[in-house]
Design an enzyme around this catalytic site. Structure first.
Site, PDB file in Angstrom:
ATOM      1  N   LYS A  79       0.819  -1.086   0.022  1.00  0.00           N
ATOM      2  CA  LYS A  79      -0.111   0.176   0.014  1.00  0.00           C
ATOM      3  C   LYS A  79       1.005   1.193  -0.118  1.00  0.00           C
ATOM      4  CE  LYS A  79      -4.454   1.217   0.523  1.00  0.00           C
ATOM      5  NZ  LYS A  79      -5.514   0.336  -0.145  1.00  0.00           N
ATOM      6  N   GLY A 179     -20.998   6.424   4.219  1.00  0.00           N
ATOM      7  CA  GLY A 179     -20.194   6.828   3.495  1.00  0.00           C
ATOM      8  C   GLY A 179     -20.684   6.408   1.895  1.00  0.00           C
ATOM      9  N   GLY A 181     -19.409   7.288  -1.296  1.00  0.00           N
ATOM     10  CA  GLY A 181     -18.323   7.772  -2.395  1.00  0.00           C
ATOM     11  C   GLY A 181     -18.539   6.798  -3.612  1.00  0.00           C
ATOM     12  N   HIS A 182     -17.347   6.326  -4.077  1.00  0.00           N
ATOM     13  CA  HIS A 182     -17.420   5.741  -5.202  1.00  0.00           C
ATOM     14  C   HIS A 182     -18.112   4.174  -5.017  1.00  0.00           C
ATOM     15  CE1 HIS A 182     -14.221   8.602  -6.217  1.00  0.00           C
ATOM     16  NE2 HIS A 182     -14.674   8.377  -7.696  1.00  0.00           N
ATOM     17  N   VAL A 183     -17.819   3.723  -3.926  1.00  0.00           N
ATOM     18  CA  VAL A 183     -18.100   2.364  -3.664  1.00  0.00           C
ATOM     19  C   VAL A 183     -19.698   2.573  -3.159  1.00  0.00           C
ATOM     20  CG1 VAL A 183     -17.880   0.172  -2.426  1.00  0.00           C
ATOM     21  CG2 VAL A 183     -15.887   1.557  -3.367  1.00  0.00           C
TER      22      VAL A 183
END
Ligand code: NAD
Length: 352
Positions: A79, A179, A181-183
């Site tokens: 990462k 959340g 967001g994208h996911v």
């Protein structure tokens, strides 16, 4: 404790990068290359100091080793985290400098998108190194934004966990998503299409309002969603949301979401098990994105990648079965299974 598992979190290698000209301050952690090049996204986030970034990188890199091993990918875990500069910066210059740092690792680490980075950033990185994925895709080949693939794996995992724990279908469930967001937003759409009712929270009021308008979701606050009257809690923001402070307030009977490192500590996984809450280990269910990244990097077809993503719930149920059979909490069963795969490969290569 088995000696082979001691200090498992410590990476094989890490690099701390300071590049004065671009303002880049980053950490690249290569947790393990036993199964192949260390693959894992690049996070662009605000950290108090480089030590905080290092701790995050180490923890996330270990999670990537476990995720890639359990997904059956020929990849190790790594990462990168970049500290968002406090002063003005030029984004492309920063990501070019990051690309050079990845290039210096000569293929031991392969990067891609994570929180705070985009396909456009990875395109910039690709000007400096070939060890990057999540690039724009052509001819229906794997590539591009990995998040819809992640969302698909999480969706299948929620559907299966609800059947297992509650004996119900999604159309009879309320799912709370933290959340969008994208996911999270992609997941919200899939759950809505399957007939689930949604409670959502995002620190961005605009995103929460969009879910209310487009998907009929009920909007909650970022904190209150944890204790909301829901059947499933899907953490899709940042990590460490499941802690000694929050677990006692959770009413959901299933926790299954995309966020990495949802458990603040391993003890929190035991706390969930003691409360009879079925916890779907995050790195088992959120592997869809890295499967797409791996397929792009390794030159697989979309069909090969899709088949592995569609098998996410199957792999999750194997972990649930292992946990039930051994009396372990689900996160322990997943950790053990992942460590066994990595360690056996390590020992095989030492013998060879
Ligand atoms: P993102 O940055 O697109 O979305 C995160 C969302 O969470 C944002 O809308 C943000 O406003 C919201 N948020 C932040 N703090 C919040 C809080 N306290 N309460 C409510 N909302 C909050 O990120 P993403 O790509 O959707 O990833 C979400 C999580 O899933 C991350 O933990 C990431 O590491 C993990 N993950 C993502 C992928 C992927 O394919 N993108 C793959 C595996 C894991």
């Amino acid at each position: 404790m088995n000696m082979a598992f001691e200090n498992f979190r410590e990476p094989e290698q890490f690099e701390i990068i300071f590049d004065k000209e671009s303002g880049l301050e980053a950490v690249i952690a290569i947790h393990s290359t036993s199964l192949g090049p260390a693959a894992g996204g690049c996070r662009f986030w605000t950290y108090d100091d480089i030590e905080a970034a290092k701790i995050d990188a180490f923890r996330l890199a270990e999670g990537m080793s476990f995720k890639n091993a359990l997904a059956g990918l020929p990849l190790g875990g790594g990462k990168a985290v970049i500290r968002k500069p406090a002063r003005d910066f030029h984004r492309d210059t920063l990501f070019r400098a990051f690309g050079r740092a990845v290039a210096r690792l000569e293929g031991r680490y392969v990067t891609a998108e994570d929180v705070g980075t985009s396909v456009a950033d990875m395109l910039v990185v690709s000007q400096e190194t070939k060890n990057v994925a999540g690039l724009p895709t052509q001819d229906l080949k794997p590539g591009g934004d990995p998040s819809p693939w992640t969302a698909r794996g999480v969706f299948l995992s929620i559907e299966s966990s609800v059947r297992r724990r509650l004996g119900r279908e999604l159309r009879d469930c309320v799912v709370g998503i933290q959340g969008l967001g994208h996911v999270g937003f992609s997941l919200a759409k899939m759950l809505h299409d399957a007939g689930a009712r949604l409670v959502v929270a995002d620190i961005s009021a605009e995103r929460a309002d969009r879910a209310a308008v487009e998907l009929g979701a009920t909007v909650s606050s970022a904190d209150e969603i944890l204790s909301a009257e829901i059947d499933v809690f899907a953490p899709c923001a940042l990590g460490a949301v499941l802690s000694d402070k929050t677990i006692g307030t959770i009413r959901a009977k299933v926790i299954c979401g995309a966020a990495n490192n949802q458990l603040a500590t391993d003890e929190d996984g035991l706390r969930l098990a003691n409360r009879d809450i079925l916890y779907a280990p995050d790195y088992v269910v959120n592997a869809g994105g890295i499967i797409n990244v791996a397929a792009e990097y390794l030159g697989w077809t979309s069909e090969q990648a899709k088949a592995l993503v569609e098998a996410t719930a199957l792999r999750l149920n194997q972990i649930y079965d292992l946990a039930e059979a051994s009396g372990a909490a689900t996160h322990e069963a997943a950790n053990r299974a992942a460590k066994a795969i990595i360690t056996s490969r390590r020992e095989t290569s030492m013998v060879a």
